[in-house]
Design a protein around this motif. Structure first.
Motif, short mmCIF file in Angstrom:
data_model
loop_
_atom_site.label_atom_id
_atom_site.label_comp_id
_atom_site.label_asym_id
_atom_site.label_seq_id
_atom_site.Cartn_x
_atom_site.Cartn_y
_atom_site.Cartn_z
N VAL A 84 0.84 -1.19 0.00
CA VAL A 84 0.00 0.00 0.00
C VAL A 84 0.88 1.25 0.00
CG1 VAL A 84 -0.24 0.05 2.55
CG2 VAL A 84 -1.97 1.15 1.12
N TYR A 85 0.52 2.22 -0.83
CA TYR A 85 1.18 3.52 -0.82
C TYR A 85 0.18 4.58 -1.24
CZ TYR A 85 2.03 2.25 -5.80
OH TYR A 85 1.91 1.84 -7.10
N SER A 86 0.60 5.84 -1.12
CA SER A 86 -0.24 6.95 -1.56
C SER A 86 0.61 7.79 -2.50
CB SER A 86 -0.70 7.78 -0.35
OG SER A 86 -1.56 7.02 0.46
N ILE A 185 10.07 0.09 -3.05
CA ILE A 185 9.50 1.13 -2.18
C ILE A 185 9.65 2.50 -2.86
CG2 ILE A 185 9.70 2.26 0.08
CD1 ILE A 185 10.56 -0.44 1.22
N ARG A 186 8.56 3.27 -2.77
CA ARG A 186 8.46 4.57 -3.44
C ARG A 186 8.36 5.70 -2.42
NH1 ARG A 186 5.51 2.81 -8.31
NH2 ARG A 186 5.86 0.58 -8.39
N PHE A 187 8.54 6.93 -2.88
CA PHE A 187 8.29 8.07 -1.99
C PHE A 187 6.89 7.93 -1.39
CE2 PHE A 187 11.13 11.52 -4.25
CZ PHE A 187 12.21 10.65 -4.20
N THR A 258 4.73 11.27 -7.29
CA THR A 258 5.58 10.80 -6.18
C THR A 258 5.45 9.29 -5.97
OG1 THR A 258 3.86 11.36 -4.57
CG2 THR A 258 5.60 13.01 -4.94
N ASP A 259 4.36 8.70 -6.44
CA ASP A 259 4.24 7.24 -6.34
C ASP A 259 5.05 6.54 -7.43
OD1 ASP A 259 2.03 8.57 -7.86
OD2 ASP A 259 1.56 6.52 -8.46
N ASN A 260 5.61 7.30 -8.34
CA ASN A 260 6.49 6.72 -9.36
C ASN A 260 7.94 7.10 -9.12
OD1 ASN A 260 4.33 5.53 -10.64
ND2 ASN A 260 4.04 7.18 -12.11
N MET A 261 8.27 7.47 -7.88
CA MET A 261 9.65 7.84 -7.53
C MET A 261 10.20 6.79 -6.56
SD MET A 261 10.26 10.79 -9.08
CE MET A 261 11.72 11.40 -8.25
N ILE A 268 11.65 4.17 -12.41
CA ILE A 268 10.63 3.14 -12.16
C ILE A 268 9.32 3.52 -12.86
CG2 ILE A 268 9.80 4.20 -9.99
CD1 ILE A 268 9.48 1.37 -8.84
N ASP A 269 8.52 2.52 -13.18
CA ASP A 269 7.20 2.69 -13.79
C ASP A 269 7.27 3.37 -15.15
OD1 ASP A 269 6.13 1.38 -11.71
OD2 ASP A 269 4.75 2.93 -11.08
N TYR A 270 7.72 2.59 -16.11
CA TYR A 270 7.83 3.09 -17.48
C TYR A 270 6.45 3.11 -18.12
CZ TYR A 270 12.84 2.47 -16.92
OH TYR A 270 14.13 2.58 -16.50
MG MG Z 1 2.98 3.87 -10.95
#
Ligand code: MG
Ligand code: AMP
Length: 514
Positions: A84-86, A185-187, A258-261, A268-270
């Motif tokens: 889970v992330y935001s 893990i992302r920001f 920020t969820d793609n950092m 990440i997340d091309y």
């Molecule tokens: Mg993404």
């Protein structure tokens, strides 16, 4: 051999699992198996990624692995989950997101293995949990291309496909990309717990990342003995280095939410990414990004903005806002130093700097005052080179590659041919040649060819390979992978993949839909 036996052999062959993210406990994820993908088939493989986790030479022929990586069979030792992330999307707080279509299988040989496109999760929101063949091919090829260019990135092991229909703007087919990263893990993971004032979880996750990926920040905190501020600074530096690489190679990410950092500073997340064809600093690769928030030349600033969002989330741990500010202040010098080092290498002018110069030696050491004049004149040269390219919309990759060859031969005509405004180019060339040490040309030209790729994943090349793959001809994907994994080498059989883009290339529209 039945599936169960063969699976056992795969595990035996070296895939032993230790699932440290899973061990954090269910506050951070939902345990969940991937959904089966009907009648899967292999689409593409990366041997380079397979080597990272020690897969045996025959892995790509294994039907058992095809089933496992399509989500149709469990693999012993894995503990699948969706985290889970935001995050902030296009500058606005989006609230809870999470792995809406990705399942983390577990961790082997220091690499987390994730299936992207593997079905619904509690975080799928309005989505269907699937990824289409088109976007899976783009992610697979670009991950491996970036790695070969020396750019920090998540990796891709393979794509499996299915004829199962998936609705996007039109009906497409489903695919799963197996991704690898030390951590996904992302920001946004930190923003998630901070936004809910769950400081215990925030700290648990921060300690996890520090202990496993930034241990030096605990041993020797650089900022006021504050481990969390020191760690933030290290994330700031890694992110700045990553974006400097993007700018130097001409890569536009397209969705820098920020969820793609990545907290590890990995690309990440091309999604709707692009490598620049004609050089246009304001290029917007994401058709959905009407305002140009994520335009090519905005990327460094956006990375910094995202780091502010991360810093804000980490404040309950850092506690001293001035230390967070100090950590964030590392962005600009790290970015500038790295970018200048990369651009001077592209120009074959690394040796122009004094040997003690921080720019040439290390991205993390600082130039002395006596270097300042050289540094400034080099910055001006880089700026003016890019302005010249922008003025005539010169092809970015071909310019650098031709310059590398011209440096070796002394014949700059093929570079000059790229420009409409020849007097402007001639003026630039005089300035460039005045800086070049002729006795050094052979060595510098060799170095230039190592940093100025001949092959990049232009959108039109990806489109051609995708079109063939839709007809079940996967050779285009394999051929692109071959050249992109050795992007600075000559591949005489694939000369056509190094040419100018056709006219239709500029009409390609790539959106967030994937
Ligand atoms: Mg993404
Ligand atoms: P992206 O813009 O691809 O980074 O996705 C943003 C969020 O939407 C992430 O939480 C994704 O997991 C989720 N998402 C994107 N596409 C889908 C999909 N087809 N099904 C479910 N979730 C998705």
């Amino acid at each position: 051999m039945n599936v169960a036996q063969e699976c056992y052999q795969i595990v035996d062959a070296g895939l032993t699992w230790r699932n440290r993210f899973h061990a954090l406990g269910p506050r951070f994820y939902t345990p969940l198996a991937p959904q089966p993908l009907p009648a899967p088939y292999w689409v593409a493989h990366s041997q380079a990624s397979a080597a990272l986790i020690g897969l045996n030479a025959h892995w790509a022929e294994s039907d058992a692995l095809l089933q496992v990586l399509s989500g149709n069979q469990p693999m012993s030792g894995t503990q699948p989950l969706a985290s889970v992330y935001s995050g902030h999307q296009f500058g606005h707080w989006a609230g809870q997101l999470g792995d809406g279509r990705a399942i983390l299988l577990g961790e082997t040989q220091g690499w987390e293995i994730q299936l992207k496109g593997s079905g619904l999760t509690p975080y799928s929101r309005m989505g269907d949990g699937r990824a289409v063949l088109r976007s899976s091919i783009r992610e697979f090829l670009c991950s491996e291309a970036m790695a070969a260019l020396g750019i920090p990135t998540t990796r891709a092991l393979c794509i499996t496909g299915s004829d199962a229909p998936v609705m996007r703007e039109t009906v497409e087919t489903a695919a799963v990309v197996t991704r690898l990263a030390p951590s996904f893990i992302r920001f946004g993971h930190f923003e998630h717990f901070a936004s809910r004032s769950q400081t215990t979880e925030l700290q648990t996750l921060a300690d996890f990342v520090i202990d496993h990926f930034y241990p030096a920040c605990r041993r020797q905190p650089a900022l006021g003995d504050n481990v969390y501020a020191s760690w933030l600074q290290a994330v700031v530096e890694r992110t700045a280095v990553m974006v400097a690489h993007w700018q130097a190679v001409g890569f536009c990410h397209g969705v820098m939410n920020t969820d793609n950092m990545s907290i590890l500073g990995l690309t990440i997340d091309y999604g709707p990414f692009a490598f620049l064809d004609a050089f246009d600093p304001g290029f917007i690769c994401n058709h959905t990004d009407r305002s140009g928030r994520y335009a090519f030349d905005a990327q460094p600033q956006i990375a910094h903005w995202n780091l502010y969002a991360l810093a804000h989330a980490l404040l309950p741990l850092i506690q001293q806002p001035t230390l967070a500010e100090q950590a964030l202040a590392a962005f600009e010098p790290t970015y500038k130093r790295t970018y200048q080092r990369l651009m001077l290498a592209k120009l074959g002018l690394g040796s122009v700097l004094p040997p003690e110069s921080g720019i040439k030696a290390h991205a993390d050491s600082h130039p002395t005052e006596s270097d300042d004049g050289v540094v400034q004149s080099m910055s001006a040269l880089i700026r003016d080179t890019l302005a010249l390219l922008a003025q005539d919309r010169v092809d970015y990759t071909i310019f650098w590659r031709r310059l590398s060859h011209a440096r070796a031969s002394g014949h700059y005509e093929p570079v000059r041919d790229l420009f409409i405004s020849r007097p402007a180019f001639d003026g630039w060339l005089r300035r460039y040649q005045a800086l070049v040490d002729p006795s050094d040309n052979g060595i510098q030209a060799h170095g230039m060819r190592q940093v100025n790729p001949k092959y990049v994943l232009r959108n039109y090349l990806a489109e051609q390979a995708i079109e063939a793959a839709r007809q079940k001809d996967f050779s285009g994907v394999a051929n692109l992978l071959t050249v992109l994994q050795q992007p600075c080498d000559d591949h005489p059989a694939f000369e056509a993949l190094a040419g100018f883009p056709p006219d239709w290339a500029s009409k390609i529209e790539i959106s967030c839909s994937s």
